[in-house]
Design a protein around this motif. Structure first.
Motif, PDB file in Angstrom:
ATOM      1  N   VAL A 111      33.226 -24.168  89.089  1.00  0.00           N
ATOM      2  CA  VAL A 111      31.780 -24.307  88.922  1.00  0.00           C
ATOM      3  C   VAL A 111      31.217 -22.889  88.908  1.00  0.00           C
ATOM      4  O   VAL A 111      31.562 -22.078  89.758  1.00  0.00           O
ATOM      5  CB  VAL A 111      31.150 -25.123  90.079  1.00  0.00           C
ATOM      6  N   ASP A 112      30.369 -22.601  87.944  1.00  0.00           N
ATOM      7  CA  ASP A 112      29.821 -21.247  87.814  1.00  0.00           C
ATOM      8  C   ASP A 112      29.013 -20.865  89.054  1.00  0.00           C
ATOM      9  O   ASP A 112      28.001 -21.482  89.351  1.00  0.00           O
ATOM     10  CB  ASP A 112      28.946 -21.172  86.565  1.00  0.00           C
ATOM     11  N   LEU A 113      29.496 -19.848  89.778  1.00  0.00           N
ATOM     12  CA  LEU A 113      28.826 -19.384  90.996  1.00  0.00           C
ATOM     13  C   LEU A 113      27.827 -18.259  90.730  1.00  0.00           C
ATOM     14  O   LEU A 113      27.112 -17.861  91.630  1.00  0.00           O
ATOM     15  CB  LEU A 113      29.860 -18.906  92.019  1.00  0.00           C
ATOM     16  N   ASP A 114      27.813 -17.742  89.521  1.00  0.00           N
ATOM     17  CA  ASP A 114      26.998 -16.561  89.240  1.00  0.00           C
ATOM     18  C   ASP A 114      25.753 -16.857  88.419  1.00  0.00           C
ATOM     19  O   ASP A 114      25.131 -15.942  87.901  1.00  0.00           O
ATOM     20  CB  ASP A 114      27.856 -15.512  88.517  1.00  0.00           C
ATOM     21  N   ARG A 115      25.375 -18.083  88.290  1.00  0.00           N
ATOM     22  CA  ARG A 115      24.161 -18.430  87.561  1.00  0.00           C
ATOM     23  C   ARG A 115      22.934 -18.057  88.392  1.00  0.00           C
ATOM     24  O   ARG A 115      23.026 -17.891  89.600  1.00  0.00           O
ATOM     25  CB  ARG A 115      24.132 -19.918  87.271  1.00  0.00           C
ATOM     26  N   ARG A 116      21.809 -17.999  87.726  1.00  0.00           N
ATOM     27  CA  ARG A 116      20.562 -17.701  88.447  1.00  0.00           C
ATOM     28  C   ARG A 116      20.301 -18.766  89.521  1.00  0.00           C
ATOM     29  O   ARG A 116      19.852 -18.469  90.612  1.00  0.00           O
ATOM     30  CB  ARG A 116      19.415 -17.623  87.456  1.00  0.00           C
ATOM     31  N   PHE A 117      20.593 -20.020  89.200  1.00  0.00           N
ATOM     32  CA  PHE A 117      20.513 -21.111  90.167  1.00  0.00           C
ATOM     33  C   PHE A 117      21.947 -21.613  90.331  1.00  0.00           C
ATOM     34  O   PHE A 117      22.454 -22.348  89.492  1.00  0.00           O
ATOM     35  CB  PHE A 117      19.588 -22.221  89.646  1.00  0.00           C
ATOM     36  N   SER A 118      22.606 -21.171  91.370  1.00  0.00           N
ATOM     37  CA  SER A 118      24.036 -21.416  91.527  1.00  0.00           C
ATOM     38  C   SER A 118      24.322 -22.761  92.187  1.00  0.00           C
ATOM     39  O   SER A 118      23.424 -23.437  92.684  1.00  0.00           O
ATOM     40  CB  SER A 118      24.654 -20.302  92.385  1.00  0.00           C
ATOM     41  N   ILE A 119      25.582 -23.102  92.224  1.00  0.00           N
ATOM     42  CA  ILE A 119      26.021 -24.314  92.912  1.00  0.00           C
ATOM     43  C   ILE A 119      25.655 -24.236  94.390  1.00  0.00           C
ATOM     44  O   ILE A 119      25.310 -25.241  95.008  1.00  0.00           O
ATOM     45  CB  ILE A 119      27.529 -24.568  92.697  1.00  0.00           C
ATOM     46  N   ILE A 120      25.680 -23.057  94.960  1.00  0.00           N
ATOM     47  CA  ILE A 120      25.304 -22.882  96.367  1.00  0.00           C
ATOM     48  C   ILE A 120      23.818 -23.224  96.546  1.00  0.00           C
ATOM     49  O   ILE A 120      23.441 -23.928  97.480  1.00  0.00           O
ATOM     50  CB  ILE A 120      25.619 -21.450  96.854  1.00  0.00           C
ATOM     51  N   ASP A 121      22.967 -22.748  95.625  1.00  0.00           N
ATOM     52  CA  ASP A 121      21.540 -23.082  95.670  1.00  0.00           C
ATOM     53  C   ASP A 121      21.337 -24.587  95.555  1.00  0.00           C
ATOM     54  O   ASP A 121      20.536 -25.175  96.289  1.00  0.00           O
ATOM     55  CB  ASP A 121      20.770 -22.382  94.542  1.00  0.00           C
ATOM     56  N   LEU A 122      22.055 -25.195  94.634  1.00  0.00           N
ATOM     57  CA  LEU A 122      21.921 -26.637  94.418  1.00  0.00           C
ATOM     58  C   LEU A 122      22.365 -27.425  95.644  1.00  0.00           C
ATOM     59  O   LEU A 122      21.668 -28.340  96.095  1.00  0.00           O
ATOM     60  CB  LEU A 122      22.738 -27.073  93.200  1.00  0.00           C
ATOM     61  N   LEU A 123      23.520 -27.080  96.201  1.00  0.00           N
ATOM     62  CA  LEU A 123      23.993 -27.770  97.399  1.00  0.00           C
ATOM     63  C   LEU A 123      23.013 -27.606  98.549  1.00  0.00           C
ATOM     64  O   LEU A 123      22.715 -28.563  99.270  1.00  0.00           O
ATOM     65  CB  LEU A 123      25.386 -27.258  97.795  1.00  0.00           C
ATOM     66  N   ARG A 124      22.495 -26.397  98.727  1.00  0.00           N
ATOM     67  CA  ARG A 124      21.517 -26.151  99.796  1.00  0.00           C
ATOM     68  C   ARG A 124      20.294 -27.042  99.613  1.00  0.00           C
ATOM     69  O   ARG A 124      19.789 -27.641 100.564  1.00  0.00           O
ATOM     70  CB  ARG A 124      21.116 -24.679  99.835  1.00  0.00           C
ATOM     71  N   GLU A 125      19.805 -27.143  98.383  1.00  0.00           N
ATOM     72  CA  GLU A 125      18.623 -27.962  98.115  1.00  0.00           C
ATOM     73  C   GLU A 125      18.862 -29.423  98.517  1.00  0.00           C
ATOM     74  O   GLU A 125      18.015 -30.055  99.131  1.00  0.00           O
ATOM     75  CB  GLU A 125      18.268 -27.872  96.630  1.00  0.00           C
ATOM     76  N   HIS A 126      20.003 -29.962  98.174  1.00  0.00           N
ATOM     77  CA  HIS A 126      20.308 -31.356  98.519  1.00  0.00           C
ATOM     78  C   HIS A 126      20.599 -31.533 100.006  1.00  0.00           C
ATOM     79  O   HIS A 126      20.113 -32.474 100.631  1.00  0.00           O
ATOM     80  CB  HIS A 126      21.509 -31.856  97.710  1.00  0.00           C
ATOM     81  N   LEU A 127      21.404 -30.654 100.580  1.00  0.00           N
ATOM     82  CA  LEU A 127      21.863 -30.850 101.955  1.00  0.00           C
ATOM     83  C   LEU A 127      20.786 -30.542 102.986  1.00  0.00           C
ATOM     84  O   LEU A 127      20.763 -31.165 104.050  1.00  0.00           O
ATOM     85  CB  LEU A 127      23.124 -30.026 102.205  1.00  0.00           C
ATOM     86  N   ASP A 128      19.891 -29.611 102.694  1.00  0.00           N
ATOM     87  CA  ASP A 128      18.794 -29.318 103.628  1.00  0.00           C
ATOM     88  C   ASP A 128      17.938 -30.559 103.874  1.00  0.00           C
ATOM     89  O   ASP A 128      17.411 -30.748 104.966  1.00  0.00           O
ATOM     90  CB  ASP A 128      17.916 -28.177 103.110  1.00  0.00           C
ATOM     91  N   ARG A 129      17.813 -31.408 102.864  1.00  0.00           N
ATOM     92  CA  ARG A 129      17.006 -32.631 102.993  1.00  0.00           C
ATOM     93  C   ARG A 129      17.600 -33.601 104.012  1.00  0.00           C
ATOM     94  O   ARG A 129      16.883 -34.441 104.550  1.00  0.00           O
ATOM     95  CB  ARG A 129      16.893 -33.339 101.649  1.00  0.00           C
ATOM     96  N   LEU A 130      18.889 -33.492 104.265  1.00  0.00           N
ATOM     97  CA  LEU A 130      19.536 -34.414 105.192  1.00  0.00           C
ATOM     98  C   LEU A 130      19.283 -34.034 106.648  1.00  0.00           C
ATOM     99  O   LEU A 130      19.414 -34.873 107.535  1.00  0.00           O
ATOM    100  CB  LEU A 130      21.044 -34.460 104.923  1.00  0.00           C
ATOM    101  N   ALA A 131      18.980 -32.761 106.906  1.00  0.00           N
ATOM    102  CA  ALA A 131      18.692 -32.266 108.261  1.00  0.00           C
ATOM    103  C   ALA A 131      19.813 -32.605 109.247  1.00  0.00           C
ATOM    104  O   ALA A 131      19.572 -33.109 110.339  1.00  0.00           O
ATOM    105  CB  ALA A 131      17.349 -32.792 108.759  1.00  0.00           C
TER     106      ALA A 131
END
Length: 188
Positions: free
Chosen positions: A131-151
């Protein structure tokens, strides 16, 4: 998929692990030992986070105990509705290989909006490879966005999946996710 279905319908413990060959064509010694311990030793199996794994950046705080359920994100999302065990009180293990960021987003959105992630106790993140890790919006950003909602506590950087020196770990058994020690310990 088989592990998820056997856990849901029979309560059986399985092994999530890579029996794939390393670059030299041999199963690595580290994984061979992890698999041997998971299958043949009657003591807890501990997997430590690796700081050089990209998902380690997603580690939050907290300690939780629950059944370790999951594995490959594609299989977890495909199992939803028929083979996915109830995740209430569980530690959800997620890893992925060769997926586009949009696929990861769709699968996590479906799991979350369909209520499958409601009541999850914690998240154990393995390797997200191919999975491309070097995009402006990376997989790490995406995972953080989803997982932060779970608290819930998240432990990233686990060497589980399809990346460098992946390990084997029992799934469907009781586990403790401890972000302070950066470990997941599975008791058989």
């Amino acid at each position: 998929m088989l592990h998820l279905s056997l856990q849901k319908h029979c309560g059986l413990v399985g092994i999530h692990g890579a029996l794939m060959a390393e670059e030299d064509g041999a199963v690595g010694d580290v994984n061979r030992e992890a698999l041997r311990r998971a299958l043949m030793v009657f003591e807890p199996v501990t997997v430590a986070s690796r700081p050089d794994e990209p998902t380690s950046a997603l580690t939050t705080g907290g300690t939780v105990e629950g059944t370790l359920i999951g594995g490959n994100l594609d299989m977890v999302s495909t199992a939803a509705g028929w083979a996915l065990p109830d995740l209430n009180g569980a530690i959800l293990l997620l890893e992925a290989v060769n997926m586009h960021i949009g696929q990861v987003d769709r699968q996590l959105t479906m799991l979350r909006k369909a209520g499958h992630l409601d009541g999850v106790a914690g998240i154990a993140l393995g390797q997200f490879t191919g999975v491309d890790l070097d995009r402006r919006f990376s997989i790490i950003d995406l995972l953080r966005e989803h997982l932060d909602r779970l608290a819930v506590p998240v432990l990233g950087g686990l060497p589980l999946g399809h990346g460098r020196q992946p390990l084997s770990v029992p799934v469907g058994a009781n586990a403790i996710l401890d972000t302070a020690s950066k470990t997941v310990t599975v008791a058989l």
